[in-house]
Design a protein around this motif. Structure first.
Motif, mmCIF file in Angstrom:
data_model
loop_
_atom_site.group_PDB
_atom_site.id
_atom_site.type_symbol
_atom_site.label_atom_id
_atom_site.label_comp_id
_atom_site.label_asym_id
_atom_site.label_seq_id
_atom_site.Cartn_x
_atom_site.Cartn_y
_atom_site.Cartn_z
ATOM 1 N N LEU A 90 -40.667 20.605 45.767
ATOM 2 C CA LEU A 90 -40.175 19.800 44.649
ATOM 3 C C LEU A 90 -38.656 19.856 44.545
ATOM 4 N N ALA A 91 -38.081 21.029 44.812
ATOM 5 C CA ALA A 91 -36.628 21.179 44.693
ATOM 6 C C ALA A 91 -35.881 20.248 45.631
ATOM 7 N N ASP A 92 -36.508 19.899 46.752
ATOM 8 C CA ASP A 92 -35.870 19.004 47.721
ATOM 9 C C ASP A 92 -35.821 17.555 47.245
ATOM 10 N N LEU A 93 -36.485 17.266 46.125
ATOM 11 C CA LEU A 93 -36.425 15.911 45.572
ATOM 12 C C LEU A 93 -35.150 15.671 44.772
ATOM 13 N N CYS A 94 -34.446 16.733 44.429
ATOM 14 C CA CYS A 94 -33.192 16.595 43.680
ATOM 15 C C CYS A 94 -32.219 15.709 44.452
ATOM 16 N N GLY A 95 -31.625 14.769 43.733
ATOM 17 C CA GLY A 95 -30.644 13.879 44.346
ATOM 18 C C GLY A 95 -31.244 12.714 45.099
ATOM 19 N N LYS A 96 -32.571 12.620 45.119
ATOM 20 C CA LYS A 96 -33.227 11.562 45.898
ATOM 21 C C LYS A 96 -33.905 10.547 44.982
ATOM 22 N N THR A 97 -34.253 9.404 45.565
ATOM 23 C CA THR A 97 -34.945 8.346 44.837
ATOM 24 C C THR A 97 -36.441 8.574 44.948
ATOM 25 N N VAL A 98 -37.086 8.742 43.813
ATOM 26 C CA VAL A 98 -38.503 9.112 43.761
ATOM 27 C C VAL A 98 -39.234 8.121 42.866
ATOM 28 N N VAL A 99 -40.438 7.730 43.263
ATOM 29 C CA VAL A 99 -41.258 6.856 42.428
ATOM 30 C C VAL A 99 -42.454 7.651 41.914
ATOM 31 N N LEU A 100 -42.726 7.531 40.605
ATOM 32 C CA LEU A 100 -43.805 8.267 39.963
ATOM 33 C C LEU A 100 -44.579 7.323 39.050
ATOM 34 N N ALA A 101 -45.886 7.496 38.986
ATOM 35 C CA ALA A 101 -46.717 6.616 38.163
ATOM 36 C C ALA A 101 -46.454 6.867 36.687
ATOM 37 N N SER A 109 -49.344 12.789 34.661
ATOM 38 C CA SER A 109 -48.835 14.152 34.646
ATOM 39 C C SER A 109 -47.950 14.402 35.854
ATOM 40 N N ASN A 110 -48.089 13.577 36.894
ATOM 41 C CA ASN A 110 -47.165 13.676 38.027
ATOM 42 C C ASN A 110 -45.754 13.267 37.616
ATOM 43 N N LEU A 111 -45.672 12.302 36.704
ATOM 44 C CA LEU A 111 -44.368 11.946 36.143
ATOM 45 C C LEU A 111 -43.797 13.140 35.403
ATOM 46 N N GLN A 112 -44.628 13.851 34.676
ATOM 47 C CA GLN A 112 -44.161 15.037 33.948
ATOM 48 C C GLN A 112 -43.682 16.111 34.920
ATOM 49 N N ILE A 113 -44.430 16.301 36.006
ATOM 50 C CA ILE A 113 -44.023 17.284 37.021
ATOM 51 C C ILE A 113 -42.640 16.929 37.563
ATOM 52 N N GLY A 114 -42.453 15.657 37.880
ATOM 53 C CA GLY A 114 -41.160 15.211 38.409
ATOM 54 C C GLY A 114 -40.043 15.364 37.400
ATOM 55 N N GLU A 115 -40.313 15.022 36.154
ATOM 56 C CA GLU A 115 -39.273 15.115 35.128
ATOM 57 C C GLU A 115 -38.914 16.570 34.830
ATOM 58 N N GLU A 116 -39.917 17.462 34.866
ATOM 59 C CA GLU A 116 -39.628 18.878 34.655
ATOM 60 C C GLU A 116 -38.761 19.430 35.780
ATOM 61 N N GLN A 117 -39.038 19.001 37.014
ATOM 62 C CA GLN A 117 -38.200 19.419 38.136
ATOM 63 C C GLN A 117 -36.808 18.832 38.006
ATOM 64 N N ASN A 118 -36.734 17.565 37.590
ATOM 65 C CA ASN A 118 -35.439 16.895 37.468
ATOM 66 C C ASN A 118 -34.532 17.606 36.474
ATOM 67 N N LYS A 136 -34.217 20.640 36.175
ATOM 68 C CA LYS A 136 -33.643 21.805 36.860
ATOM 69 C C LYS A 136 -32.635 21.398 37.932
ATOM 70 N N CYS A 137 -32.598 20.119 38.272
ATOM 71 C CA CYS A 137 -31.760 19.658 39.383
ATOM 72 C C CYS A 137 -30.282 19.613 39.000
ATOM 73 N N ARG A 138 -29.449 20.115 39.856
ATOM 74 C CA ARG A 138 -28.001 19.959 39.665
ATOM 75 C C ARG A 138 -27.621 18.503 39.932
ATOM 76 N N GLU A 139 -28.123 17.962 41.040
ATOM 77 C CA GLU A 139 -27.954 16.536 41.323
ATOM 78 C C GLU A 139 -29.271 15.852 40.978
ATOM 79 N N LYS A 140 -29.240 14.996 39.964
ATOM 80 C CA LYS A 140 -30.465 14.444 39.410
ATOM 81 C C LYS A 140 -31.165 13.471 40.371
ATOM 82 N N MET A 141 -32.490 13.411 40.229
ATOM 83 C CA MET A 141 -33.264 12.411 40.951
ATOM 84 C C MET A 141 -32.987 11.025 40.359
ATOM 85 N N ARG A 142 -33.278 10.007 41.139
ATOM 86 C CA ARG A 142 -33.315 8.635 40.650
ATOM 87 C C ARG A 142 -34.800 8.273 40.592
ATOM 88 N N ILE A 143 -35.371 8.301 39.392
ATOM 89 C CA ILE A 143 -36.808 8.129 39.223
ATOM 90 C C ILE A 143 -37.128 6.708 38.772
#
Length: 294
Positions: free
Chosen positions: A160-171, A175-184, A186-193
């Motif tokens: 999950l940490a490797d998703l930081c700074g990347k473009t990610v699509v979530l439904a 709850s997968n959106l919640q997982i992604g947002e919780e990881q985001n 923590k990200c220093r460089e934010k995801m583009r969700i």
């Protein structure tokens, strides 16, 4: 969705909160976690079924298609098929009722249950504390979300940490959106969700290069990778949680009958046979439980 769809209903939390306020709790509705009412002992599922359902002779179950192999249309038809439709049919048979299965929008499932439009909801729905404010769950499945990328994992994503700074699509609403947002968070460089309607439309964004990864429930990911060699699934599961059959708080008798019906199917092997048919036997639960999510 993971839909767990797996919090799939985050988009409807405001509606959920309103529904939770409007519905009344019976003493039966407050049965301890992991158990049903003690009146179930020694009685069959059909015997436990409240008279109002026996008189109607129909069990109205709602699902939301778009999450193979859990719930989907049979190819080229509008016939509902998958794990949840098959299990709903088996439960209805145990209750000696005719199944009436309806497809509805996911974020309308719990409001429809609360309004009495449906008797049960079976749609890969995570048993969460937020949802239990409005409904009771008979837990029947346990799984988590996994990261999916294009075949070959060109971005070298390993966690999950490797998703930081990347473009990610979530439904959306999942709850997968919640997982992604919780990881985001923590990200220093934010995801583009970006948010998709469901898992298949999310994968279209991977196909087109508009996103480099998504998070999908494990059984759904297995189905997609089995059908196509275009994707790769990371092994680790996140947010592992039970999925539940939802019943209105006011219908504790129906909940107890469904709990018993599921346990009967587990005991005689029919439950595991259904899951194995769809390739998701690894997510089987050893026993039916009530409101056993965290």
């Amino acid at each position: 969705m993971n839909r767990p769809r797996s919090l799939r209903c985050l988009a409807a939390l405001a509606v959920l909160a309103l529904a939770a306020t409007a519905c009344g709790r019976s003493s039966q509705g407050d049965a301890p976690s992991g158990s049903a009412s003690q009146t179930t002992t020694g009685r069959t599922a059909a015997e436990l079924l409240p008279a109002q359902y026996r008189q109607k002779g129909v069990l109205r179950v709602a699902t939301a298609v778009g999450y193979p192999p859990m719930e989907m249309y049979a190819p080229g038809t509008t016939r509902l098929t998958g794990v949840d439709p098959d299990l709903a049919k088996a439960i209805a048979q145990r209750l000696k009722l005719k199944l009436e299965l309806t497809n509805a929008a996911f974020d309308g499932l719990i409001p429809g249950l609360e309004s009495g439009r449906f008797d049960l909801v079976m749609s890969s729905m995570t048993d969460s504390a937020q949802r239990r404010q409005a409904v009771d769950f008979v837990d029947y499945f346990r799984t988590g979300g996994v990261v999916m990328t294009k075949k070959g994992n060109p971005q070298g994503i390993n966690s999950l940490a490797d998703l930081c700074g990347k473009t990610v699509v979530l439904a959306k609403g999942s709850s997968n959106l919640q997982i992604g947002e919780e990881q985001n968070a923590k990200c220093r460089e934010k995801m583009r969700i970006s948010q998709s309607e469901d898992a298949p439309t999310g994968l279209l964004q991977l196909d087109s290069g508009r996103a480099v990864a998504t998070i999908v429930d494990y059984p759904v990911a297995k189905m997609f990778t089995k059908k196509s060699n275009a994707y790769e699934v990371l092994p680790e599961q996140y947010g592992t949680a039970p999925w539940g059959i939802a019943a209105a708080k006011s219908q504790a008798g129906l909940r107890d009958a469904v709990h018993k019906a599921l346990q009967e199917l587990i005991d005689d092997g029919a439950y595991k046979k259904i899951l194995d048919t769809w390739g998701v036997g690894d997510s089987a639960v050893p026993a039916a439980t009530v409101n056993d999510g965290q």
